[in-house]
Every structure is written in C-alpha cells, then in structure tokens.
Design a protein around this motif. Sequence first.
Motif, short mmCIF file in Angstrom:
data_model
loop_
_atom_site.label_atom_id
_atom_site.label_comp_id
_atom_site.label_asym_id
_atom_site.label_seq_id
_atom_site.Cartn_x
_atom_site.Cartn_y
_atom_site.Cartn_z
N ALA A 3 -2.74 10.92 -2.20
CA ALA A 3 -3.61 12.11 -2.30
C ALA A 3 -4.68 12.07 -1.24
O ALA A 3 -5.06 13.08 -0.66
CB ALA A 3 -4.21 12.14 -3.71
N THR A 4 -5.17 10.89 -1.01
CA THR A 4 -6.22 10.78 0.02
C THR A 4 -5.68 11.13 1.39
O THR A 4 -6.35 11.82 2.21
CB THR A 4 -6.77 9.33 0.03
OG1 THR A 4 -7.26 9.00 -1.30
CG2 THR A 4 -7.91 9.19 1.00
N ASN A 6 -3.19 13.14 2.07
CA ASN A 6 -2.94 14.58 2.12
C ASN A 6 -4.25 15.33 2.34
O ASN A 6 -4.32 16.33 3.06
CB ASN A 6 -2.26 15.04 0.85
CG ASN A 6 -0.83 14.53 0.76
OD1 ASN A 6 -0.16 14.31 1.78
ND2 ASN A 6 -0.30 14.30 -0.47
N GLN A 7 -5.31 14.87 1.69
CA GLN A 7 -6.59 15.55 1.84
C GLN A 7 -7.10 15.40 3.25
O GLN A 7 -7.67 16.34 3.83
CB GLN A 7 -7.58 14.93 0.83
CG GLN A 7 -8.91 15.66 0.80
CD GLN A 7 -9.88 15.05 -0.21
OE1 GLN A 7 -9.54 14.06 -0.95
NE2 GLN A 7 -11.08 15.64 -0.33
N THR A 8 -6.87 14.24 3.86
CA THR A 8 -7.34 14.02 5.24
C THR A 8 -6.58 14.91 6.20
O THR A 8 -7.17 15.48 7.14
CB THR A 8 -7.15 12.55 5.63
OG1 THR A 8 -7.86 11.72 4.66
CG2 THR A 8 -7.68 12.26 7.01
N ALA A 10 -5.22 17.73 5.51
CA ALA A 10 -5.65 19.12 5.31
C ALA A 10 -6.95 19.39 6.03
O ALA A 10 -7.16 20.43 6.65
CB ALA A 10 -5.75 19.40 3.82
N GLN A 11 -7.89 18.47 5.95
CA GLN A 11 -9.18 18.66 6.64
C GLN A 11 -8.99 18.70 8.15
O GLN A 11 -9.65 19.47 8.86
CB GLN A 11 -10.11 17.51 6.23
CG GLN A 11 -10.57 17.58 4.79
CD GLN A 11 -11.44 16.39 4.40
OE1 GLN A 11 -11.65 15.45 5.16
NE2 GLN A 11 -11.97 16.40 3.13
N SER A 12 -8.05 17.83 8.63
CA SER A 12 -7.81 17.81 10.08
C SER A 12 -7.20 19.13 10.55
O SER A 12 -7.59 19.66 11.60
CB SER A 12 -6.88 16.66 10.42
OG SER A 12 -6.59 16.65 11.80
N GLN A 13 -6.30 19.70 9.77
CA GLN A 13 -5.69 20.99 10.16
C GLN A 13 -6.75 22.10 10.12
O GLN A 13 -6.77 22.99 10.99
CB GLN A 13 -4.54 21.31 9.23
CG GLN A 13 -3.33 20.40 9.42
CD GLN A 13 -2.21 20.72 8.48
OE1 GLN A 13 -2.36 21.60 7.59
NE2 GLN A 13 -1.07 20.02 8.61
#
Length: 219
Positions: A3-4, A6-8, A10-13
């Motif tokens: 999950a971590t 995926n969250q990273t 998403a923030q990068s995109q």
Amino acid sequence: MAATINQTLAQSQAANITRLVIGLILGLAITLSLFWLMQFLIATADRTLNEDSAGSLVDFVRVKRDESVKQRQLKPKKPPPPDAPPPQPPTPQLESLNANAEKIAISEVPVETDIEMTGGGFSLGVGEGDYLPIVKVAPIYPNRALTRGIEGYCVVQYTVTRQGTVKDPEIVEDQCTSSLFYNASLNAALKFKYKPRIMDGEAVEVPGVQNKFTYEITE
C-alpha cells in the motif's frame, strides 16, 4: 508495504501531472507573449516606414509652356512735315526797253593753231619731227663690279622702232670699260621709250642710236 508503494507512485504521478500542466500554461503564456511582441514590432516598423516615406515624398507638377509669341506691331512714326519752300524773288520790273537800240558788234579774235616746238629735231608743226626719248631707266649696278669697286661706262647701240620701243641692242665693245657692265646696260636699254621719228606723216625706224651708261660709286 504494497500500500505504501502504491501511495508513493500515485503521489509521483500527481506531481508529474501538476508539473506538466504548469509547463503547458507557462509555454502557452510565453508563446502568446512572443506573438504579441512580434505583432507590436511589425506595427511599429510599418508606422515608421510610413512616416519616413511620407516626409520624403515630392510631387512634380508640369505645366505646359505657352509658346505663342505675341507680336507687337509698331506703328511707323509720322515723317516731319517738309520745310516750306523759300519765297520766290520778286520779278524785276523793267521800266522800258528800246527795241530800236543799236546792236553791239564783237569782232572775231584771230587764233593760230600751228604750234611749233624746236629742239633736238622735235616738231609739232605738220607732223614732222625726230625721235625723242620719253622714258630712260637707270641700270642696276652689277654686284660683282660693286663689291670690287670697279667704275666705268658702257655704250649700247640699238634701233628705235616705229612704236617708240627699243630693239636689237648690242654692246659697243671698244666703248665699254668692263664686261661686267654688259648685261646691266642691255637690260636698261630695252626699257627705254621714245617718241618715234615722223617723216611724211608716218613713223619710221631709227637704227644706230647709241646711249652711254656711266657707272660710278658714290659715298
């Protein structure tokens, strides 16, 4: 853990999309600014050209020259009136004329037409007379005799024609001091002119006429 991750991602995109959007906006703004600046420069340049061309424009107006010549007619001056003729003299009044007056007789004056001049056999009486020299030309002193200081004389014998000219001149050698005087004496004799001899009313030739030419050097 997943999950971590995926969250990273998403923030990068999201950050990438944000940067992309900001880049597009900046690019659009810069493009519009460049277009505006180009439009401003073009308008300013056109206005400058128009002002310069307007200031240097010169119009030439050609006017057709009137070449018609006006002739000035001068009236001739009136001539002055002629002078008045002088008054006629009064007619002389003759008190009386005597028609029976005696005539004055004038006698004729006797005139002699025979003119006779004597001297050297020359006569104008009845057309008789001897030859008479009219023109005598002095000879030219020969240069050779002049440079040598030679003096002397020379006698030429010739015939006086009926026309008064000279023909057949010849040197009388025993009466000529030097042969240097021959040609000068002959040339001078040929220029002589005479009144011809008249016998019985006709001109005749006179042969054997002589003339002495004297050559002297004078200082």
